[in-house]
Design a protein around this motif. Structure first.
Motif, PDB file in Angstrom:
ATOM      1  N   GLU A  61       0.260  -1.067   0.612  1.00 51.90           N
ATOM      2  CA  GLU A  61      -0.264  -0.262   0.363  1.00 51.90           C
ATOM      3  C   GLU A  61       0.846   1.624  -0.014  1.00 51.90           C
ATOM      4  N   CYS A  62       2.122   1.256   0.702  1.00 48.43           N
ATOM      5  CA  CYS A  62       2.940   2.351   0.745  1.00 48.43           C
ATOM      6  C   CYS A  62       3.180   2.326  -0.681  1.00 48.43           C
ATOM      7  N   VAL A  63       3.730   1.686  -1.120  1.00 48.38           N
ATOM      8  CA  VAL A  63       4.059   1.603  -2.960  1.00 48.38           C
ATOM      9  C   VAL A  63       3.151   2.026  -3.575  1.00 48.38           C
ATOM     10  N   ALA A  64       2.331   1.796  -3.128  1.00 50.38           N
ATOM     11  CA  ALA A  64       0.532   2.165  -4.245  1.00 50.38           C
ATOM     12  C   ALA A  64       0.509   3.604  -3.846  1.00 50.38           C
ATOM     13  N   ASN A  65       0.624   4.091  -2.919  1.00 49.77           N
ATOM     14  CA  ASN A  65       0.040   5.875  -1.968  1.00 49.77           C
ATOM     15  C   ASN A  65       1.802   6.328  -2.312  1.00 49.77           C
ATOM     16  N   GLY A  66       3.064   6.078  -2.737  1.00 49.36           N
ATOM     17  CA  GLY A  66       3.959   6.826  -2.903  1.00 49.36           C
ATOM     18  C   GLY A  66       4.423   7.105  -1.429  1.00 49.36           C
ATOM     19  N   VAL A  67       4.227   6.528  -0.747  1.00 48.70           N
ATOM     20  CA  VAL A  67       5.210   7.167   0.805  1.00 48.70           C
ATOM     21  C   VAL A  67       6.366   5.805   1.284  1.00 48.70           C
ATOM     22  N   HIS A  68       6.736   6.775   2.173  1.00 51.37           N
ATOM     23  CA  HIS A  68       7.953   5.918   2.567  1.00 51.37           C
ATOM     24  C   HIS A  68       7.872   4.706   3.665  1.00 51.37           C
ATOM     25  N   ALA A 108      11.577  -7.870   0.619  1.00 52.22           N
ATOM     26  CA  ALA A 108      12.752  -7.176   0.235  1.00 52.22           C
ATOM     27  C   ALA A 108      12.682  -7.699  -1.574  1.00 52.22           C
ATOM     28  N   ALA A 109      11.460  -8.599  -2.234  1.00 47.75           N
ATOM     29  CA  ALA A 109      11.132  -8.810  -3.917  1.00 47.75           C
ATOM     30  C   ALA A 109      10.788  -7.403  -3.725  1.00 47.75           C
ATOM     31  N   MET A 110      10.785  -6.533  -2.806  1.00 47.08           N
ATOM     32  CA  MET A 110       9.344  -5.105  -3.776  1.00 47.08           C
ATOM     33  C   MET A 110      10.038  -4.347  -4.201  1.00 47.08           C
ATOM     34  N   HIS A 111      12.027  -4.663  -4.196  1.00 47.44           N
ATOM     35  CA  HIS A 111      13.215  -4.072  -4.226  1.00 47.44           C
ATOM     36  C   HIS A 111      12.735  -2.929  -6.009  1.00 47.44           C
ATOM     37  N   ASP A 112      12.626  -3.668  -6.307  1.00 51.08           N
ATOM     38  CA  ASP A 112      13.055  -3.025  -7.814  1.00 51.08           C
ATOM     39  C   ASP A 112      10.838  -1.967  -7.671  1.00 51.08           C
ATOM     40  N   GLN A 113      10.194  -2.338  -7.116  1.00 49.82           N
ATOM     41  CA  GLN A 113       8.930  -1.716  -7.477  1.00 49.82           C
ATOM     42  C   GLN A 113       9.268  -0.748  -6.252  1.00 49.82           C
ATOM     43  N   GLU A 137      11.320   1.924  -9.071  1.00 48.67           N
ATOM     44  CA  GLU A 137      10.126   2.408  -9.722  1.00 48.67           C
ATOM     45  C   GLU A 137       9.514   4.329  -8.959  1.00 48.67           C
ATOM     46  N   ALA A 138       8.762   2.965  -7.767  1.00 49.62           N
ATOM     47  CA  ALA A 138       7.593   4.480  -7.300  1.00 49.62           C
ATOM     48  C   ALA A 138       8.457   5.551  -6.485  1.00 49.62           C
ATOM     49  N   GLY A 139      10.169   5.573  -6.098  1.00 52.63           N
ATOM     50  CA  GLY A 139      10.387   6.378  -5.385  1.00 52.63           C
ATOM     51  C   GLY A 139      10.309   6.713  -4.237  1.00 52.63           C
ATOM     52  N   VAL A 140      10.039   4.767  -3.868  1.00 55.90           N
ATOM     53  CA  VAL A 140       9.565   4.764  -2.422  1.00 55.90           C
ATOM     54  C   VAL A 140      11.089   3.964  -1.435  1.00 55.90           C
ATOM     55  N   MET A 141      11.253   4.921  -0.325  1.00 51.40           N
ATOM     56  CA  MET A 141      12.450   4.056   0.601  1.00 51.40           C
ATOM     57  C   MET A 141      11.457   3.237   1.494  1.00 51.40           C
TER      58      MET A 141
END
Length: 101
Positions: free
Chosen positions: A54-61, A75-80, A83-87
């Motif tokens: 949900e954080c990645v989908a909303n651009g929230v760190h 950990a598998a979401m690294h590329d996502q 791409e989203a500019g999310v830490m």
């Protein structure tokens, strides 16, 4: 949740949120994250990927106390995340790194 609300009283930039059934219904979680700039997730390790998605989908760190090595779905979401500019910062708990030295 009550203790968190008391400790953040008067801090306008901090809002504790409890999403008890978000593993089954993400509506409240999604809404809370959409209104946030940063999420500090204290959910159990097996559920952290739900918050991360949900954080990645909303651009929230996101910050979490869990170890990335013990959260393979996160950990598998690294590329996502890139791409989203999310830490997503892991191991920010009481004793980071001490549980797997």
């Amino acid at each position: 949740l009550g203790k968190a609300q008391m400790r953040t009283l008067g801090r306008h930039a901090v809002r504790p949120v409890q999403c008890a059934d978000a593993a089954h219904d993400r509506t409240a979680l999604r809404a809370a994250i959409a209104e946030s700039n940063l999420v500090i997730s204290l959910w159990p390790r097996p559920l952290q990927h739900i918050v991360a998605e949900e954080c990645v989908a909303n651009g929230v760190h996101m910050l979490t106390s869990g170890s990335a090595a013990k959260m393979p779905l996160v950990a598998a979401m690294h590329d996502q995340c890139n791409e989203a500019g999310v830490m997503i910062l892991n191991e920010l708990g009481l004793a980071p790194g001490f549980d797997h030295w």
